[in-house]
Motif scaffolding. Structure first.
Motif, mmCIF file in Angstrom:
data_model
loop_
_atom_site.group_PDB
_atom_site.id
_atom_site.type_symbol
_atom_site.label_atom_id
_atom_site.label_comp_id
_atom_site.label_asym_id
_atom_site.label_seq_id
_atom_site.Cartn_x
_atom_site.Cartn_y
_atom_site.Cartn_z
ATOM 1 N N SER A 157 2.400 5.426 17.728
ATOM 2 C CA SER A 157 1.065 5.669 17.381
ATOM 3 C C SER A 157 0.477 5.329 16.195
ATOM 4 N N THR A 158 1.292 5.691 15.169
ATOM 5 C CA THR A 158 1.123 5.645 13.657
ATOM 6 C C THR A 158 1.089 4.029 13.486
ATOM 7 N N ARG A 159 2.217 3.425 13.909
ATOM 8 C CA ARG A 159 2.469 1.876 13.930
ATOM 9 C C ARG A 159 1.000 1.167 14.506
ATOM 10 N N GLU A 160 0.362 1.525 15.560
ATOM 11 C CA GLU A 160 -0.655 1.166 16.002
ATOM 12 C C GLU A 160 -1.971 1.434 15.302
ATOM 13 N N ARG A 161 -1.926 2.285 14.497
ATOM 14 C CA ARG A 161 -3.178 2.884 13.426
ATOM 15 C C ARG A 161 -2.963 1.908 12.514
ATOM 16 N N VAL A 162 -2.035 1.723 12.046
ATOM 17 C CA VAL A 162 -1.664 0.745 10.570
ATOM 18 C C VAL A 162 -2.112 -0.612 11.033
ATOM 19 N N LEU A 163 -1.682 -1.083 11.965
ATOM 20 C CA LEU A 163 -2.027 -2.502 12.475
ATOM 21 C C LEU A 163 -3.449 -2.602 12.846
#
Length: 352
Positions: A32-38
């Motif tokens: 979920s964090t990776r998705e927000r960053v991308l």
């Protein structure tokens, strides 16, 4: 105004360190964090600082694809397919894509080593080396050492349409069965009754030439036709139409009663056809002609060429995916890809 790493972090509501970890892929981050960053990277159109990232990470976003001659369809098809696969295997977001660069060596072993050195200095993420190898012990040793150093530095090494390198355990190899394909082609001509078969070979110092010529002679030997006569009816040249033309003229001078000509590749076969027509011979009524590779023009030649189809596009796609780490390397590091005999109008039984 230039968008910074801190801007991305603020938009994604994470720390700058977390953004760096996502973009460099060197530390586990929650999905979920990776998705927000991308998503923040896309929204802000943030561009990763490539040189700085390469210094911090083991590799950069660069992938090198080495070819002998990009104008040759054999190499162009593989390189184009590999380049497309490298693009398709990316995430489509900053930090996931790779820049695929095609390096044209012109068949020069020195330039091949030079490009690999430059890619090593750029900390390339992957290197794809296509086509046959030079049969020279010194060059093979230098190339093996160079590829081993690249692999040790974290660069994925893929050989496509090329035999495996000795001691190069780090490379994934997709090798064409040139010998088996050539044997099947000559066996087909022998089954039609041909016995006076000329062979237009490629450069004598190339692995592809050696393997295809060995396959041709394997078939002749099984039919009891090997020996000095096979040598007399073999002419070496380049993988070009002009070479096929000149070599076939030489073969006709050596043996005017030839009933078939096998060419090193389809481009060479076109030159062979031109020389035969110039000599007043009909194809295949007087002399049959066969090529190798099944390049796009082969089926449209007049008459259409009997040849061996190599899955160039499929091999290029697989090489690109291997370079991206999207596919697992083949068992033992080497996959041998067979050719398919394509029987067309340029071959027929020998004249009576």
């Amino acid at each position: 105004m230039t968008v910074t790493l801190a801007d991305v972090a603020a938009r994604a509501r994470v720390s700058p360190a977390t953004v760096s970890r996502v973009l460099n892929g060197n530390y586990p981050v929650a999905a979920s964090t990776r998705e927000r960053v991308l998503r923040a990277v896309d929204e802000l159109d943030y561009v990763l600082n490539g040189p700085a990232s390469a210094l911090a990470a083991a590799t950069s976003d660069l992938v090198g694809i080495l070819v002998n001659d990009i104008a040759d369809p054999f190499f162009g098809i593989m390189a184009g397919a590999a380049q497309s696969a490298i693009g398709d295997a990316g995430t489509g977001r900053a930090g996931g894509e790779k820049l695929a660069v095609v390096c044209n060596t012109g068949g020069s072993p020195e330039r091949e080593l030079t490009y690999l050195t430059l890619l090593q200095r750029q900390r390339a993420a992957a290197v794809v080396v296509t086509g046959g190898a030079l049969d020279d012990p010194d060059h093979i040793a230098a190339l093996t050492a160079k590829l081993t150093r690249l692999g040790d530095a974290g660069t994925r090494v893929v050989l496509c349409g090329r035999p495996p390198m000795p001691g190069d355990a780090a490379a994934a190899t997709l090798a064409f069965d040139n010998r088996g394909g050539a044997r099947a082609l000559t066996e087909h001509l022998l089954s039609l009754g041909h016995r006076r078969i000329g062979y237009v070979a490629g450069p004598a110092d190339r692995s592809t030439t050696r393997d295809r010529l060995d396959g041709h002679r394997d078939a002749l030997a099984a039919a009891g036709l090997a020996g000095p006569e096979a040598d007399r009816l073999t002419v070496h040249g380049h993988y070009t139409r002009a070479s096929g033309y000149e070599a076939t003229r030489e073969l006709l001078a050596r043996e005017p009663s030839l009933t078939a000509v096998v060419a090193a590749n389809d481009t060479v076969a076109l030159g062979a056809c031109a020389a035969l027509r110039e000599a007043g011979l009909r194809i295949p009524d007087d002399v049959s002609v066969a090529g190798f590779d099944d390049l796009p023009f082969s089926v449209d030649a007049v008459p259409s060429l009997t040849t061996v189809r190599l899955p160039l596009h499929e091999a290029g796609v697989r090489a690109g995916r291997l370079a991206m780490g999207a596919d697992q390397p083949p068992p033992g590091g080497v996959a041998t890809i067979p050719g398919e005999l394509m029987l067309r109008a340029s071959t027929a039984p020998p004249r009576a």
